[in-house]
Design a protein around this motif. Sequence first.
Motif, PDB file in Angstrom:
ATOM      1  N   TRP A   1       0.838  -1.198   0.000  1.00 47.69           N
ATOM      2  CA  TRP A   1       0.000   0.000   0.000  1.00 47.69           C
ATOM      3  C   TRP A   1       0.873   1.248   0.000  1.00 47.69           C
ATOM      4  CZ3 TRP A   1      -1.475   3.641   4.037  1.00 47.69           C
ATOM      5  CH2 TRP A   1      -2.620   4.388   3.713  1.00 47.69           C
ATOM      6  N   GLY A   2       0.582   2.158  -0.923  1.00 44.13           N
ATOM      7  CA  GLY A   2       1.350   3.389  -0.997  1.00 44.13           C
ATOM      8  C   GLY A   2       1.101   4.096  -2.310  1.00 44.13           C
ATOM      9  N   PRO A   3       1.776   5.221  -2.507  1.00 48.71           N
ATOM     10  CA  PRO A   3       1.565   6.012  -3.732  1.00 48.71           C
ATOM     11  C   PRO A   3       1.878   5.203  -4.982  1.00 48.71           C
ATOM     12  CG  PRO A   3       2.849   7.246  -2.120  1.00 48.71           C
ATOM     13  CD  PRO A   3       2.740   5.860  -1.598  1.00 48.71           C
ATOM     14  N   ASP A   4       1.205   5.555  -6.078  1.00 54.31           N
ATOM     15  CA  ASP A   4       1.436   4.850  -7.341  1.00 54.31           C
ATOM     16  C   ASP A   4       2.848   5.072  -7.860  1.00 54.31           C
ATOM     17  OD1 ASP A   4      -1.187   3.929  -7.329  1.00 54.31           O
ATOM     18  OD2 ASP A   4      -1.933   5.704  -8.373  1.00 54.31           O
ATOM     19  N   GLU A   5       3.375   6.293  -7.681  1.00 53.72           N
ATOM     20  CA  GLU A   5       4.712   6.624  -8.181  1.00 53.72           C
ATOM     21  C   GLU A   5       5.751   6.296  -7.119  1.00 53.72           C
ATOM     22  OE1 GLU A   5       5.360   7.555 -11.278  1.00 53.72           O
ATOM     23  OE2 GLU A   5       3.205   7.396 -11.686  1.00 53.72           O
ATOM     24  N   LEU A   6       6.814   5.609  -7.564  1.00 56.27           N
ATOM     25  CA  LEU A   6       7.905   5.243  -6.670  1.00 56.27           C
ATOM     26  C   LEU A   6       9.208   5.444  -7.423  1.00 56.27           C
ATOM     27  CD1 LEU A   6       8.724   4.006  -3.913  1.00 56.27           C
ATOM     28  CD2 LEU A   6       8.573   1.757  -4.990  1.00 56.27           C
ATOM     29  N   ALA A   7      10.124   6.212  -6.834  1.00 54.64           N
ATOM     30  CA  ALA A   7      11.400   6.490  -7.495  1.00 54.64           C
ATOM     31  C   ALA A   7      12.139   5.192  -7.793  1.00 54.64           C
ATOM     32  CB  ALA A   7      12.255   7.395  -6.609  1.00 54.64           C
ATOM     33  N   ASP A   8      12.811   5.147  -8.945  1.00 59.41           N
ATOM     34  CA  ASP A   8      13.561   3.955  -9.338  1.00 59.41           C
ATOM     35  C   ASP A   8      14.730   3.685  -8.407  1.00 59.41           C
ATOM     36  OD1 ASP A   8      11.877   3.544 -11.482  1.00 59.41           O
ATOM     37  OD2 ASP A   8      13.136   4.669 -12.879  1.00 59.41           O
ATOM     38  N   GLU A   9      15.339   4.737  -7.889  1.00 58.10           N
ATOM     39  CA  GLU A   9      16.462   4.606  -6.973  1.00 58.10           C
ATOM     40  C   GLU A   9      16.366   5.693  -5.909  1.00 58.10           C
ATOM     41  OE1 GLU A   9      18.647   2.235  -6.912  1.00 58.10           O
ATOM     42  OE2 GLU A   9      18.134   1.265  -8.812  1.00 58.10           O
ATOM     43  N   GLY A  10      17.048   5.460  -4.792  1.00 61.51           N
ATOM     44  CA  GLY A  10      17.121   6.474  -3.750  1.00 61.51           C
ATOM     45  C   GLY A  10      15.787   6.763  -3.102  1.00 61.51           C
ATOM     46  N   MET A  11      15.702   7.937  -2.496  1.00 61.63           N
ATOM     47  CA  MET A  11      14.516   8.294  -1.718  1.00 61.63           C
ATOM     48  C   MET A  11      13.436   8.951  -2.563  1.00 61.63           C
ATOM     49  SD  MET A  11      14.425  10.462   1.857  1.00 61.63           S
ATOM     50  CE  MET A  11      15.777   9.497   2.465  1.00 61.63           C
ATOM     51  N   GLY A  12      13.830   9.529  -3.686  1.00 68.68           N
ATOM     52  CA  GLY A  12      12.849  10.219  -4.493  1.00 68.68           C
ATOM     53  C   GLY A  12      12.428  11.531  -3.862  1.00 68.68           C
TER      54      GLY A  12
END
Length: 747
Positions: A486-497
């Motif tokens: 569960w969480g936002p649709d967008e997730l950074a590919d690397e790191g914290m975003g």
Amino acid sequence: MKFRFPIVIIDEDFRSENASGLGIRALAEAIEQEGMEVLGVTSYGDLSSFAQQQSRASGFILSIDDEEFHSDEAAEHAVKQLRAFVEEIRWRNPDIPLFIYGETRTSRHLPNDILKELHGFIHMFEDTPEFVARYIIREAKTYLDTLAPPFFRALLNYAQDGSYSWHCPGHSGGVAFLKSPVGQMFHQFFGENMLRSDVCNAVEELGQLLDHTGPVAASERNAARIFNSDHCFFVTNGTSTSNKMVWHATVAPGDIVVVDRNCHKSILHSIIMTGAIPVFLMPTRNHYGIIGPIPKEEFEPENIRKKIEANPFAKDVKTKPRILTITQSTYDGVLYNVEMIKDTLGDTIDTLHFDEAWLPHATFHDFYQNMHAIGRDRPRPKDPLVFSTQSTHKMLAGLSQASQILVQESETRSLDRYRFNEAYLMHTSTSPQYAIIASCDIAAAMMEPPGGTALVEESIFESLDFRRAMRKVDEEYGDSWWFKVWGPDELADEGMGNRADWLLKANERWHGFGNLAEGFNLLDPIKATIITPGLDVDGDFDDSGIPAAIVTKYLAEHGVIVEKTGLYSFFIMFTIGITKGRWNTLVTALQQFKDDYDKNQPLWRVLPEFVAAHPRYERIGLRDLCQQIHDVYKAHDIARLTTEMYTSNMVPAMKPTDAYAKMAHREIERVPLDELEGRITAILLTPYPPGIPLLIPGERFNKTIVQYLQFAREFNERFPGLKTDIHGLVEEEVDGRTAYFVDCVML
């Protein structure tokens, strides 16, 4: 007391037979002759992993031998590698000694950003190994002497001095255990140091938790500084007790209090004990059963005033509410912007209390800026005192029951410590466990920046890597089912975003909480709620499904224990103690579950302990059992029912303290489940999960709540071993069957 903190030598020639290798081994031998342990390695390896050795080391010796500077290119690579390693170390630990050594190279060959981090520059063969060893050991011991915070240092000294104990506890430093075979087992398991340090408050040199003096007081002041608060009080009975201390220092009978409806039961106990009149703010919920935020408009003073006027016991009280208590964060990690709450409320409430049992890490990382109660460079409220109660044992490195109370004073009010301590004494034990006090002390010292910041950042990174790994598995399975995080649709590919990615925005479907105010709520990424197939956020059931209770029972039998289980979700936390090995093990265990589910493996094979306790499931397959439970959930539309029972309107019929008094005076009736509608409860009714009270003393049962209890009765009869646990229900055998009752106020 002997601690193991080796000096770590990193030199590619450590095991070589050349002059450099012979020289560094001679130095290592001299260090060992002085009583210090040495760990020698030949390369940095993975920098971030190796740099974590700083927690186990008393110093590092790093090579810049001629072999590493044999050409300009090699020298550039060596400096780059050295810089990266030093930066990794200093990111976690600003104090551990770092030494450079070489044969011909000098400080001229290293840039200033490296030189300024060093404790010494050793030239091989210019001094004897014995002299250099003593120089290094002096720095290492000086460093180790600074590690222990005040109370833990005093406890170490007490445990080492060999004093005979004539005070309680009666085991007298563990000696009593040695007089019994089973006591010997206990002594061997827990060890000498724990038992020697288990003392009572008669030991003056350790200070007093009860009046906050001596080393205890020094440690509380140290923790207050580290956690950016004006005051800190250690609590050895958990945050349930911390909450009661704050309330009894603030609230008296007849006071109006404004409370998060989905608060911890200790807050409701506080309402009962203080005789307060509660007015509740109602959080949102989605059909996964995940508790969302209280909408920002609920905090508007005029809306709070309307709630007070609608309450038959509060409407005639003329004073402003004495306290506002908010759960920060929710079980699933939803946070509030505290500064927005302060600005909205102004001075309309006397005291602000944030139950941050699950959020003590937030003050140490900018990711959580303004999303926690008390922090560095945060403005003081004009009038209200701010309290934060935190479970150091939940998210940090405290022993069970380790908790603390943080206080931020306002522009106009200071904390009266003596008055506050009267409430503190009301709830603390006169025989506190000193190991718990020490763990509060250590937990705070561990979070001293930059080390604490690094620990929190590592937790965030591990949680994001876990989320990315789960999405990668999902992509590879394609059309086949898999678990969601569960969480936002967008997730950074690397790191914290981007931090903004974790802000809950209005009407996003992934959270299902509706029209939220901009910038008001943030999801803490280190709280991971895993969604199992079968139910969507709108409460609609698929044709097939996998109830979470079966998944978590499977995981438990495979050595993975989770924090909380819902209908189609379960919850894990990425505390500072979680490692890559742990979360990767969880991913592989979920893979094994999927394989066993898809093959419909018999339960006797995949859940042997469960089947041994409940043989009726022996011939059932894993997928078949999941489907049976899913069909029952779907037939009862249980996702909507469990949402509606928490959001249904509760009109108080009695003050909570008066209803509870009826139970204490035995003026109650044990009412059968089917006759509960309209009756006034005398107890807290608390379903697990999520462990949030559904009714409090003085409220009436409505039709929706009775329907849920009837469902629980049917489910428990049909699926023994998977019982819906509801605290407050009384179970009795009637005509050979389990009957359910609730203690209600006598008519």
